[in-house]
Design an enzyme around this catalytic site. Structure first.
Site, short mmCIF file in Angstrom:
data_model
loop_
_atom_site.label_atom_id
_atom_site.label_comp_id
_atom_site.label_asym_id
_atom_site.label_seq_id
_atom_site.Cartn_x
_atom_site.Cartn_y
_atom_site.Cartn_z
N ARG A 117 -46.09 115.96 -5.41
CA ARG A 117 -45.84 115.71 -6.83
C ARG A 117 -44.37 115.95 -7.19
NH1 ARG A 117 -50.84 114.69 -7.96
NH2 ARG A 117 -52.36 115.89 -6.79
N HIS A 142 -49.81 111.73 4.92
CA HIS A 142 -49.89 110.80 3.79
C HIS A 142 -48.65 111.00 2.92
CE1 HIS A 142 -51.30 108.61 0.32
NE2 HIS A 142 -52.43 108.30 0.92
N TYR A 201 -47.17 110.33 -3.65
CA TYR A 201 -47.61 109.32 -4.63
C TYR A 201 -46.47 108.87 -5.54
CZ TYR A 201 -52.30 110.39 -3.08
OH TYR A 201 -53.42 110.54 -2.32
N HIS A 258 -48.98 104.22 0.49
CA HIS A 258 -49.36 103.17 -0.45
C HIS A 258 -48.14 102.26 -0.56
CE1 HIS A 258 -52.65 105.76 -2.55
NE2 HIS A 258 -52.71 105.84 -1.24
N GLU A 277 -51.48 101.22 3.51
CA GLU A 277 -52.87 101.37 3.06
C GLU A 277 -53.25 100.33 2.00
OE1 GLU A 277 -53.85 105.34 1.74
OE2 GLU A 277 -55.83 104.74 1.03
N ASP A 300 -58.87 101.85 3.47
CA ASP A 300 -59.62 102.85 2.72
C ASP A 300 -60.88 102.14 2.23
OD1 ASP A 300 -60.57 104.29 0.32
OD2 ASP A 300 -58.75 105.49 0.53
N HIS A 356 -61.22 101.97 -1.61
CA HIS A 356 -60.27 101.02 -2.19
C HIS A 356 -60.71 99.58 -1.92
CE1 HIS A 356 -56.86 104.25 -1.82
NE2 HIS A 356 -57.88 104.65 -2.55
N HIS A 371 -59.72 105.32 6.16
CA HIS A 371 -60.00 106.36 5.17
C HIS A 371 -61.44 106.16 4.75
CE1 HIS A 371 -55.64 107.31 3.72
NE2 HIS A 371 -55.95 107.92 4.84
N ASP A 409 -60.27 103.37 -8.48
CA ASP A 409 -59.97 104.22 -7.33
C ASP A 409 -60.56 105.61 -7.57
OD1 ASP A 409 -58.98 105.63 -5.24
OD2 ASP A 409 -56.86 105.26 -5.68
N HIS A 441 -63.05 108.28 -5.53
CA HIS A 441 -63.75 108.53 -4.27
C HIS A 441 -65.05 109.30 -4.50
CE1 HIS A 441 -59.61 108.37 -2.04
NE2 HIS A 441 -59.80 107.36 -2.85
N GLU A 485 -61.34 111.47 2.55
CA GLU A 485 -60.54 111.89 1.39
C GLU A 485 -61.49 112.08 0.21
OE1 GLU A 485 -58.03 108.41 1.25
OE2 GLU A 485 -56.29 109.62 1.82
#
Ligand code: MN
Ligand code: MN
Ligand code: ZN
Length: 294
Positions: A45, A75, A78, A115, A154, A188, A191, A225, A238, A240, A270
């Site tokens: 973040r 990964h 973001y 991503h 991804e 994924d 996704h 994923h 999105d 999960h 995930e």
């Protein structure tokens, strides 16, 4: 009941936290007897990264060997948007991905999963061009050239201006990168399902993989994923869900984990970290997947 993916001849794990130091992630994976794992190599973040200490790096690698974690992937943050039309964010994102590769290399991790960004209004074609230009610049860096870290792209659930919900977009990107073997694709399942690809039945999966093969190429697929989906097929949500407890369901995951084109790939969960049936959800999901294996 077998409680260990290695005995089942499969690569299976989950995303694990690096709280307290990256090497702690390996302990967390080992606690669940995983033989594959995914981490964030820093606080995703934030743009700033804390340098990894030599001790942390050594411990990470030693523990990985000791506990038999065969596969590890990092990964990316973001915050990255490699498809951004805004120069400022685009530059920061390029720098950010190089830093992710550098850290993965230090840790001996074989791939970074990312991503591929959002065009934020500039249009899909312009977004893809921007992404490809960014990756070409990254390819020319010493960090990339002096490492063996691969970049996995991804698929996304779509929604908004995100790239990569349509397999053809991933194919276009790899095509523009001359299908270099330093790249691969991560599917994924949540996704993909949210983007409209059916993973819920065996025939749905067959059709989905046929389309993937046509648009991208099954050889490019390097990671799965494994996430169930709260949203419906094509919902573009999105969110999960635990394995078998979403809209993909048991039938879909039995097909996915046993499919001849997928079964040798690493599977990374995930799914939400919470209590499920009075146990850690990761424990429940890992057991569920292992029991599906034929
Ligand atoms: Mn992701
Ligand atoms: Mn994912
Ligand atoms: Zn997701």
């Amino acid at each position: 009941m077998v409680n260990n993916p290695t005995e089942l001849d499969m690569l299976l794990g989950a995303h694990v936290s690096i709280a307290g130091g990256v090497d702690n992630a390996v302990d967390r994976a080992a606690d669940f007897e995983m033989n594959a794992m995914q981490i964030f190599s820093h606080n995703v973040r934030s743009w700033s990264t804390r340098e990894l200490t030599g001790e942390e790096i050594d411990k990470f690698q030693e523990k990985r060997k000791e506990f038999g974690i065969e596969y590890a992937v990092a990964h990316t943050s973001y915050l990255l948007n490699l498809a951004s039309p805004k120069d400022d964010l685009w530059k920061k994102s390029k720098k950010g991905l190089v830093e992710e590769i550098r850290r993965a290399d230090l840790l001996g991790i074989q791939a970074v999963n990312t991503h591929i960004g959002a065009h934020t209004g500039s249009g899909m074609e312009s977004g893809i061009n921007r992404l490809v230009a960014a990756l070409k610049e990254i390819e020319s860096t010493d960090v990339f050239q002096n490492s063996e870290v691969n970049i996995l792209l991804e698929n996304t659930a779509g929604g908004g201006t995100k790239l990569g919900s349509d397999f053809s977009e991933l194919g276009d990107v790899l095509d523009a990168l001359n299908y270099s073997n330093r790249y691969g694709v991560c599917i994924d399942t949540c996704h993909g399902f949210a983007a409209g690809y059916d993973f819920a039945t065996e025939t749905g999966l067959e059709e989905t993989l046929e389309e993937f093969d046509h648009e991208v190429g099954l050889d490019e697929l390097k990671l799965i994923h494994l996430n169930d989906s709260v949203g419906d097929l094509g919902s573009r949500k999105d969110r999960h869900a635990h394995i078998g407890r979403g809209k993909i369901g048991d039938e879909g995951f039995v097909a996915v984990v046993n499919n001849p084109n997928l079964r040798e790939l690493p599977f990374i969960l995930e799914t939400p970290k919470e209590k499920l049936d009075g146990k850690e959800a990761d424990r429940v999901n890992l057991d569920k997947v292992m029991n599906m294996r034929e």
